[in-house]
Design a protein around this motif. Structure first.
Motif, PDB file in Angstrom:
ATOM      1  N   TYR A 180       0.760  -1.330   0.060  1.00  0.00           N
ATOM      2  CA  TYR A 180       0.015  -0.108  -0.018  1.00  0.00           C
ATOM      3  C   TYR A 180       0.797   1.315  -0.188  1.00  0.00           C
ATOM      4  O   TYR A 180       0.638   2.288  -0.653  1.00  0.00           O
ATOM      5  N   LEU A 181       1.818   1.289   0.842  1.00  0.00           N
ATOM      6  CA  LEU A 181       2.764   2.579   0.872  1.00  0.00           C
ATOM      7  C   LEU A 181       4.045   2.503   0.067  1.00  0.00           C
ATOM      8  O   LEU A 181       5.013   3.595   0.030  1.00  0.00           O
ATOM      9  N   GLY A 182       4.474   1.310  -0.162  1.00  0.00           N
ATOM     10  CA  GLY A 182       5.644   1.313  -1.148  1.00  0.00           C
ATOM     11  C   GLY A 182       6.738   0.706  -0.417  1.00  0.00           C
ATOM     12  O   GLY A 182       7.766   0.278  -1.026  1.00  0.00           O
ATOM     13  N   ARG A 183       6.576   0.614   1.010  1.00  0.00           N
ATOM     14  CA  ARG A 183       7.858   0.161   1.549  1.00  0.00           C
ATOM     15  C   ARG A 183       7.207  -0.161   3.087  1.00  0.00           C
ATOM     16  O   ARG A 183       6.296   0.351   3.381  1.00  0.00           O
ATOM     17  N   GLY A 184       8.042  -1.209   3.762  1.00  0.00           N
ATOM     18  CA  GLY A 184       7.573  -1.599   5.075  1.00  0.00           C
ATOM     19  C   GLY A 184       8.449  -1.096   5.995  1.00  0.00           C
ATOM     20  O   GLY A 184       9.462  -0.438   5.627  1.00  0.00           O
ATOM     21  N   SER A 185       7.883  -1.127   7.293  1.00  0.00           N
ATOM     22  CA  SER A 185       8.919  -0.714   8.532  1.00  0.00           C
ATOM     23  C   SER A 185       9.928  -1.825   8.669  1.00  0.00           C
ATOM     24  O   SER A 185       9.860  -3.163   8.100  1.00  0.00           O
ATOM     25  N   VAL A 186      10.922  -1.297   9.347  1.00  0.00           N
ATOM     26  CA  VAL A 186      12.425  -2.063   9.686  1.00  0.00           C
ATOM     27  C   VAL A 186      11.878  -3.292  10.547  1.00  0.00           C
ATOM     28  O   VAL A 186      12.313  -4.207  10.819  1.00  0.00           O
ATOM     29  N   GLN A 187      11.059  -2.728  11.648  1.00  0.00           N
ATOM     30  CA  GLN A 187      10.549  -3.611  12.817  1.00  0.00           C
ATOM     31  C   GLN A 187       9.255  -3.364  13.051  1.00  0.00           C
ATOM     32  O   GLN A 187       8.594  -2.242  13.228  1.00  0.00           O
ATOM     33  N   VAL A 188       8.653  -4.445  13.385  1.00  0.00           N
ATOM     34  CA  VAL A 188       6.995  -4.412  13.891  1.00  0.00           C
ATOM     35  C   VAL A 188       6.939  -5.310  15.188  1.00  0.00           C
ATOM     36  O   VAL A 188       7.231  -6.471  15.235  1.00  0.00           O
ATOM     37  N   LYS A 189       6.103  -4.788  15.964  1.00  0.00           N
ATOM     38  CA  LYS A 189       5.954  -5.584  17.347  1.00  0.00           C
ATOM     39  C   LYS A 189       4.333  -5.488  17.579  1.00  0.00           C
ATOM     40  O   LYS A 189       3.857  -4.357  17.644  1.00  0.00           O
ATOM     41  N   THR A 190       3.633  -6.607  17.883  1.00  0.00           N
ATOM     42  CA  THR A 190       2.240  -6.558  17.908  1.00  0.00           C
ATOM     43  C   THR A 190       2.006  -7.181  19.377  1.00  0.00           C
ATOM     44  O   THR A 190       2.308  -7.997  19.694  1.00  0.00           O
ATOM     45  N   ASP A 191       1.062  -6.452  20.147  1.00  0.00           N
ATOM     46  CA  ASP A 191       0.770  -6.820  21.692  1.00  0.00           C
ATOM     47  C   ASP A 191      -0.651  -6.851  21.489  1.00  0.00           C
ATOM     48  O   ASP A 191      -1.407  -5.915  21.328  1.00  0.00           O
TER      49      ASP A 191
END
Length: 122
Positions: free
Chosen positions: A23-34
């Motif tokens: 959707y945005l053309g690039r993703g984040s470097v790190q993702v954490k879901t709680d």
């Protein structure tokens, strides 16, 4: 529900990263879901492009990046709610987000119609 909490959290993180890339053309470097009661709290790090990082060195640039990123993510909020429902089986009733242009970090919070944590622990 027979899924474990950690597996659901990991699946949300992975799917959100994929959505960002598409959707945005690039993703984040790190993702954490709680998962906390009826809340999904998602922390995304390293989301700004080098050009956006350069813009944030001035206040007008910082405000422009913050505004543009907020508008972009808000336009996809219904799609994000659908993704959360598909993964968890619980409706996301509310969506909140903010970005720190200093740290390049975004926080997304979904309010869910049910206590997902209790549902996963039962």
């Amino acid at each position: 529900m027979n899924k474990k909490k950690g597996l659901v959290e990991a699946e949300i993180s992975k799917t959100l990263t994929q959505w960002e890339k598409e959707y945005l053309g690039r993703g984040s470097v790190q993702v954490k879901t709680d998962i906390l009661r009826n809340l999904l709290i998602i922390q995304l790090k390293g989301i700004l492009t080098p050009a956006e990082q350069a813009l944030t060195k001035t206040e007008p640039g910082m405000l422009a990046v913050k505004r543009n990123r907020s508008e972009l993510i808000e336009t996809g909020s219904n799609e994000l709610k659908k993704i959360i429902h598909e993964i968890t089986g619980v409706e996301a009733t509310c969506f909140h987000t903010d970005i720190s242009t200093r740290s390049g970090e975004r926080v997304i919070v979904f309010t869910l119609a049910e206590d997902l944590e209790a549902k996963l622990n039962s």
